[in-house]
Write a protein that holds these residues in place. Structure first.
Motif, PDB file in Angstrom:
ATOM      1  N   SER A  10      34.996  15.391 -24.056  1.00  0.00           N
ATOM      2  CA  SER A  10      33.609  15.747 -23.780  1.00  0.00           C
ATOM      3  C   SER A  10      32.980  16.269 -25.058  1.00  0.00           C
ATOM      4  O   SER A  10      33.439  17.264 -25.622  1.00  0.00           O
ATOM      5  CB  SER A  10      33.542  16.824 -22.682  1.00  0.00           C
ATOM      6  OG  SER A  10      32.209  17.124 -22.352  1.00  0.00           O
ATOM      7  N   HIS A  14      28.965  17.799 -20.853  1.00  0.00           N
ATOM      8  CA  HIS A  14      28.583  17.057 -19.649  1.00  0.00           C
ATOM      9  C   HIS A  14      29.784  16.326 -19.037  1.00  0.00           C
ATOM     10  O   HIS A  14      30.004  16.375 -17.835  1.00  0.00           O
ATOM     11  CB  HIS A  14      27.459  16.064 -19.965  1.00  0.00           C
ATOM     12  CG  HIS A  14      26.224  16.720 -20.483  1.00  0.00           C
ATOM     13  ND1 HIS A  14      26.072  16.986 -21.826  1.00  0.00           N
ATOM     14  CD2 HIS A  14      25.111  17.169 -19.863  1.00  0.00           C
ATOM     15  CE1 HIS A  14      24.894  17.577 -22.008  1.00  0.00           C
ATOM     16  NE2 HIS A  14      24.292  17.699 -20.820  1.00  0.00           N
ATOM     17  N   THR A  15      30.560  15.659 -19.881  1.00  0.00           N
ATOM     18  CA  THR A  15      31.714  14.913 -19.379  1.00  0.00           C
ATOM     19  C   THR A  15      32.774  15.876 -18.852  1.00  0.00           C
ATOM     20  O   THR A  15      33.475  15.568 -17.894  1.00  0.00           O
ATOM     21  CB  THR A  15      32.265  13.980 -20.470  1.00  0.00           C
ATOM     22  OG1 THR A  15      31.183  13.162 -20.964  1.00  0.00           O
ATOM     23  CG2 THR A  15      33.352  13.068 -19.936  1.00  0.00           C
ATOM     24  N   ARG A  17      32.072  18.660 -17.275  1.00  0.00           N
ATOM     25  CA  ARG A  17      31.614  19.005 -15.927  1.00  0.00           C
ATOM     26  C   ARG A  17      31.939  17.889 -14.943  1.00  0.00           C
ATOM     27  O   ARG A  17      32.305  18.145 -13.798  1.00  0.00           O
ATOM     28  CB  ARG A  17      30.120  19.312 -15.920  1.00  0.00           C
ATOM     29  CG  ARG A  17      29.656  19.802 -14.555  1.00  0.00           C
ATOM     30  CD  ARG A  17      28.295  20.399 -14.558  1.00  0.00           C
ATOM     31  NE  ARG A  17      27.963  20.901 -13.227  1.00  0.00           N
ATOM     32  CZ  ARG A  17      26.732  21.096 -12.809  1.00  0.00           C
ATOM     33  NH1 ARG A  17      25.697  20.880 -13.607  1.00  0.00           N
ATOM     34  NH2 ARG A  17      26.510  21.536 -11.583  1.00  0.00           N
ATOM     35  N   ASN A  99      30.103   8.850 -19.006  1.00  0.00           N
ATOM     36  CA  ASN A  99      28.795   9.488 -18.958  1.00  0.00           C
ATOM     37  C   ASN A  99      28.038   9.092 -20.227  1.00  0.00           C
ATOM     38  O   ASN A  99      28.639   9.031 -21.301  1.00  0.00           O
ATOM     39  CB  ASN A  99      29.005  11.012 -18.904  1.00  0.00           C
ATOM     40  CG  ASN A  99      27.711  11.772 -18.942  1.00  0.00           C
ATOM     41  OD1 ASN A  99      26.814  11.525 -18.166  1.00  0.00           O
ATOM     42  ND2 ASN A  99      27.615  12.721 -19.862  1.00  0.00           N
ATOM     43  N   SER A 156      23.504  11.596 -18.066  1.00  0.00           N
ATOM     44  CA  SER A 156      22.986  12.922 -18.413  1.00  0.00           C
ATOM     45  C   SER A 156      21.939  12.730 -19.502  1.00  0.00           C
ATOM     46  O   SER A 156      22.287  12.418 -20.644  1.00  0.00           O
ATOM     47  CB  SER A 156      24.103  13.821 -18.946  1.00  0.00           C
ATOM     48  OG  SER A 156      25.104  13.993 -17.979  1.00  0.00           O
ATOM     49  N   VAL A 162      23.985  21.040 -19.417  1.00  0.00           N
ATOM     50  CA  VAL A 162      25.048  20.779 -18.452  1.00  0.00           C
ATOM     51  C   VAL A 162      24.604  21.215 -17.054  1.00  0.00           C
ATOM     52  O   VAL A 162      24.909  20.559 -16.057  1.00  0.00           O
ATOM     53  CB  VAL A 162      26.346  21.503 -18.883  1.00  0.00           C
ATOM     54  CG1 VAL A 162      27.417  21.402 -17.816  1.00  0.00           C
ATOM     55  CG2 VAL A 162      26.849  20.932 -20.197  1.00  0.00           C
ATOM     56  N   MET A 165      22.421  18.561 -14.873  1.00  0.00           N
ATOM     57  CA  MET A 165      22.950  17.237 -14.534  1.00  0.00           C
ATOM     58  C   MET A 165      22.446  16.819 -13.156  1.00  0.00           C
ATOM     59  O   MET A 165      22.155  17.652 -12.298  1.00  0.00           O
ATOM     60  CB  MET A 165      24.470  17.240 -14.597  1.00  0.00           C
ATOM     61  CG  MET A 165      24.978  17.397 -16.024  1.00  0.00           C
ATOM     62  SD  MET A 165      26.768  17.382 -16.151  1.00  0.00           S
ATOM     63  CE  MET A 165      27.094  15.641 -15.838  1.00  0.00           C
TER      64      MET A 165
END
Length: 189
Positions: A10, A14-15, A17, A99, A156, A162, A165
């Motif tokens: 990540s 984001h990835t 999460r 993502n 995203s 984050v 999202m």
């Protein structure tokens, strides 16, 4: 109890999460889940290789950068040649997610890369197990709005934190985790 490892890179959180949300879905189905983060240099802790070897299923996750996995994930994949040589992952269930900032962003290339990696390890690939939300009334908050079959697709926006999202993508990530856990359970017996 089935064991699932989620190995992911990540770049901006984001990835990560997404990985955590996938894990929550798999845990809701009774799986024991271990998250393995690939660091900024493309490395995993040495103990991660033992976790991956012991897992019944492995879920791969990477952001889509320039139409494929991040270089950090690619470094991990290249390092997996040792378990490839000994077929440590043969017969395990595999799945993947990605993502990116745009709705398409060539995410399909990343999922195809992850599936090819699994095939090289003689793993058994499973997809999302869900139909897309593709009616006129569908919104980004609906389950599988991006229409991923082969793997989980998440978007995203580049200026979203984050915490911002898309809720529908996170619901889809949780459902994906439940599906993978169910497949692992059915194959393991």
């Amino acid at each position: 109890m089935t064991q699932i490892a989620i190995v992911f890179h990540s770049g901006y959180g984001h990835t990560k999460r997404v990985a955590e949300t996938v894990a929550a879905g798999a845990q809701a189905e009774g799986a024991k889940v271990q998250l393995i983060a690939i660091d900024a240099e493309g490395n995993v802790p040495e103990s991660a290789w033992d976790v991956l070897k012991a897992a019944d299923g492995i879920i791969f996750g990477s952001p889509t950068y320039m139409g494929t996995v991040s270089w950090q994930f690619k470094k991990f994949a290249d390092a997996s040649s040792k378990p490839w040589y000994t077929m440590d992952w043969k017969g395990k269930i595999a799945a993947g997610f990605t993502n990116s900032a745009t709705l398409n962003g060539d995410k399909g290339n990343t999922i195809t890369y992850l599936a090819a990696l699994a095939a090289q390890h003689k793993m058994l690939w499973t997809g999302t197990g869900m139909h897309p939300s593709n009616a006129k009334s569908s919104t980004r908050d609906d389950l599988n709005n991006l229409g991923g079959y082969q793997g989980l697709l998440v978007t995203s926006p580049s200026d979203a934190s984050v915490e911002e999202m898309i809720p529908g993508d996170l619901k889809t990530a949780e459902a994906f985790g439940r599906n993978v856990a169910d497949v692992v359970k059915s194959v393991k017996g």
